[in-house]
Design an enzyme around this catalytic site. Sequence first.
Site, PDB file in Angstrom:
ATOM      1  N   ASP A   1      -1.082  76.101  35.990  1.00 48.40           N
ATOM      2  CA  ASP A   1      -1.752  75.731  37.234  1.00 48.40           C
ATOM      3  C   ASP A   1      -2.685  76.795  37.786  1.00 48.40           C
ATOM      4  O   ASP A   1      -3.487  76.515  38.683  1.00 48.40           O
ATOM      5  CB  ASP A   1      -0.710  75.385  38.306  1.00 48.40           C
TER       6      ASP A   1
ATOM      7  N   HIS B   1      11.057  42.225  19.713  1.00 50.39           N
ATOM      8  CA  HIS B   1      11.169  41.201  20.753  1.00 50.39           C
ATOM      9  C   HIS B   1      12.632  40.982  21.095  1.00 50.39           C
ATOM     10  O   HIS B   1      13.470  40.909  20.197  1.00 50.39           O
ATOM     11  CB  HIS B   1      10.560  39.879  20.274  1.00 50.39           C
TER      12      HIS B   1
END
Length: 477
Positions: free
Chosen positions: A313, A445
């Site tokens: 950062d 699925h």
Amino acid sequence: MVVGDFATKRQLVIIGGGPGGYHAAIRAAQLGLEVTLIEKEKLGGVCLHKGCIPSKSLTQTAANFSGLSYYKQMGIPVPEATFEYETFTNYYSSVVTGLQKGVEALIKANKIEHLTGTASFMSGERVGIDSGHHFEMYEFEHALIATGSSPLLPGGVKLSNRIMTPHTLWELNGLPESLVVYGEDYFALEAAMAYKQLGSEVTLITPGDGFGLDSGIEKELLRVLKKNKVKVFRKHQWESAEETADTVAVTLSKDAEDKVSIEASHVLYAAGYSPNVDGLGLEVINVERDENGFIVVNEHSQTSVSNIYAAGDCTIGMKLASKAIKQGKTAAEHMSGLSSAFNLSLVPYVVHTNPPIATVGLTEEQAKNEGYEVKTGQFSMSGNGFASILGQKEGLAKMIIDAKTDVILGIHMMGAGAVEMIQSGTYALEMVAREEDLAYPVYAHPALNEAWLEAVESVSGKAIHVPPARKKEKSTV
């Protein structure tokens, strides 16, 4: 304070023990370097103690709490639940403590020297370390700056138990009765939705028009926020805040004449950061920084001084732990002689709202601005079978595709499973996947990732669970 007479020699000195710093330290140790890691507070940095871990503990708690009502429909009667803030604080604190001990153990196991103190550069080869009662000088071959950043506050505003930043939010000792959140990044969104779902009255204020997300996701997000009764004020600038014994009144302006005052028990200001570089002595070594003070680095994490690197950062660009980790490891490898480099064009961006948001690559608007001829596919999670089973039907999946080459340009999702699934999108974009590459494979699925298949198939009108578009009737006039 005692000043050491001699400089201890190390191949690598790292200033900062957050994600960028400690990942770099361990990777460098793996490659055989002698490493000294300096941290003035606790190992793990802001991410572990004031950022990622506490905030995601909060969002997960809120998601669990808000999801209890669905259990009854599944045949699992749940007595009326309450949220206990003190218990939650103990919970996330125990998670933080456990992870911190893990980092400390890894540092020790990799034989990395860990010093507690404040560091500053004396020259391009020396750094001084002040531990409060002792001062030592270290001479290094390479150094890595990973000191992070701190949240900004608007002029004239001071921190208190009612006016907070993302770093001080965790000092709360109870659930806010009402909360104003000012900001537009992932932290602002996460806090706004989490506290609302836990029982606070929440107002979310953004200085810009939105949250920097794809237009399809933005539209769905605003719908979900409205459904959750989070009040949203867009394009409102912070003017001032007046604190009393029980409340804070925030004055906002949309233009010179349109002003509004909002009162709440607490305010969270989450709009901008400044790099933690004061006192480091960067002026001594002439490290290049941008106009806001963030350190400029190249694709190897090198600063303008070739033997000094920076990560996280305190450097230019997005403020994400994932970026810090990549930069830190890249720096360790590059200074060890490997041809390592990073590219931040395809960093996944995630927001742990409920439902979560995850994106990678270009938005539809960005792609058009860059000159692409764009085609898109979109699928609502309400049509996904497994989302229905989970009772989490909010959200959508959206694909951005180059109409000329069929190359996938961006993948955007809001919905259950988005955070875990986005890594597949990152792989696809890294490998320059085309529309066919996502449409061809067999999908499990029922599964949440079928939403991606339907989104891709909807581009060419092949999606099964999307109603056909209505044809415009010809006018008889």
